[in-house]
Design an enzyme around this catalytic site. Structure first.
Site, PDB file in Angstrom:
ATOM      1  CE  LYS A  84      -1.532   1.742   5.971  1.00 50.09           C
ATOM      2  NZ  LYS A  84       0.110   2.344   5.432  1.00 50.09           N
TER       3      LYS A  84
ATOM      4  CE  LYS B 120      -0.633   1.853   0.438  1.00 51.73           C
ATOM      5  NZ  LYS B 120       0.529   1.971   0.723  1.00 51.73           N
TER       6      LYS B 120
HETATM    7  N1  C2G Z   1       7.723   6.481  -0.843  1.00 50.32           N
HETATM    8  C1  C2G Z   1       8.506   7.293  -1.644  1.00 50.32           C
HETATM    9  N2  C2G Z   1       8.617   7.189  -3.104  1.00 50.32           N
HETATM   10  C2  C2G Z   1       7.851   6.364  -3.523  1.00 50.32           C
HETATM   11  C3  C2G Z   1       7.161   5.347  -2.755  1.00 50.32           C
HETATM   12  C4  C2G Z   1       6.906   5.671  -1.511  1.00 50.32           C
HETATM   13  O1  C2G Z   1       9.124   8.345  -0.814  1.00 50.32           O
HETATM   14  N3  C2G Z   1       7.970   5.970  -4.774  1.00 50.32           N
HETATM   15  C5  C2G Z   1       7.560   6.761   0.507  1.00 50.32           C
HETATM   16  C6  C2G Z   1       6.085   7.150   1.191  1.00 50.32           C
HETATM   17  O2  C2G Z   1       6.061   8.595   1.009  1.00 50.32           O
HETATM   18  C7  C2G Z   1       6.341   6.892   2.552  1.00 50.32           C
HETATM   19  C8  C2G Z   1       7.125   5.516   2.352  1.00 50.32           C
HETATM   20  O3  C2G Z   1       7.816   5.651   1.298  1.00 50.32           O
HETATM   21  O4  C2G Z   1       6.758   7.750   3.117  1.00 50.32           O
HETATM   22  C9  C2G Z   1       6.217   4.347   2.808  1.00 50.32           C
HETATM   23  O5  C2G Z   1       5.275   4.194   1.438  1.00 50.32           O
HETATM   24  P1  C2G Z   1       3.873   3.243   1.806  1.00 50.32           P
HETATM   25  O6  C2G Z   1       4.486   1.929   2.103  1.00 50.32           O
HETATM   26  O7  C2G Z   1       3.401   3.466   0.768  1.00 50.32           O
HETATM   27  O8  C2G Z   1       3.374   3.796   3.036  1.00 50.32           O
HETATM   28  P2  C2G Z   1       1.785   4.513   3.022  1.00 50.32           P
HETATM   29  O9  C2G Z   1       0.888   3.589   2.681  1.00 50.32           O
HETATM   30  O10 C2G Z   1       1.770   5.865   2.497  1.00 50.32           O
HETATM   31  O11 C2G Z   1       1.877   4.525   4.704  1.00 50.32           O
HETATM   32  O12 C2G Z   1       1.092   6.204   9.060  1.00 50.32           O
HETATM   33  C10 C2G Z   1       1.487   6.483   7.827  1.00 50.32           C
HETATM   34  C11 C2G Z   1       1.091   5.498   7.042  1.00 50.32           C
HETATM   35  O13 C2G Z   1       1.339   4.189   7.320  1.00 50.32           O
HETATM   36  C12 C2G Z   1       2.025   5.728   5.660  1.00 50.32           C
END
Ligand code: C2G
Length: 127
Positions: A44, A46
């Site tokens: 990803k 990340k």
């Molecule tokens: N999230 C949120 N509000 C934020 C930050 C994050 O609602 N201010 C939500 C994201 O939309 C996601 C969850 O928290 O649903 C986890 O965020 P991340 O850890 O950034 O996940 P991500 O890297 O988007 O990975 O297969 C799906 C991926 O693994 C998602």
């Protein structure tokens, strides 16, 4: 028994993450989190501050989370939904539409992201 699943990296766990988990858990009786492994985070593009083991340890302490499973790749969601008898798949709406293929297997719900907080912003502000 309504089972909910969501996926993410959940690094530097913050209140936006917790709000997502709280709302996802409120949709059913059990919430499973597919936690991105360090290897999948590399896919990803990340890099998490905390290791998978530490991110898992922290998530398991959250009252809204019932089980944490590893998210190793983009392809596992359909088999996870079947394996864990999932009724509802939930993600923040920054992913809106990206997982609609799961609608053949379970309900798909995108929840509004929490504005004003993100792991990226935390890292930037601390610099
Ligand atoms: N999230 C949120 N509000 C934020 C930050 C994050 O609602 N201010 C939500 C994201 O939309 C996601 C969850 O928290 O649903 C986890 O965020 P991340 O850890 O950034 O996940 P991500 O890297 O988007 O990975 O297969 C799906 C991926 O693994 C998602």
């Amino acid at each position: 028994m309504t089972r909910v699943i969501t996926y993410g990296t959940f690094d530097l766990l913050h209140w936006g993450h917790v709000r997502l988990l709280e709302r996802a858990a409120a949709l059913g009786d059990e919430l499973i989190v597919g936690l991105s492994t360090d290897e999948f985070n590399a896919i990803k593009h990340k890099e998490a501050y905390h290791s998978y083991a530490h991110r898992k340890y922290i998530l398991e302490a959250i009252r809204y989370v019932d089980k944490v499973i590893p998210e190793n790749d983009w392809e596992q969601k359909i088999s996870d939904v079947k394996k864990y008898n999932i009724d509802i798949f939930v993600m923040g709406d920054d992913w809106k539409g990206q997982f609609d293929f799961l609608k053949d297997y379970c309900q798909v719900i995108y929840l509004p992201r929490t504005e004003g907080i993100s792991t990226t912003q935390i890292k930037r502000d601390l610099k």
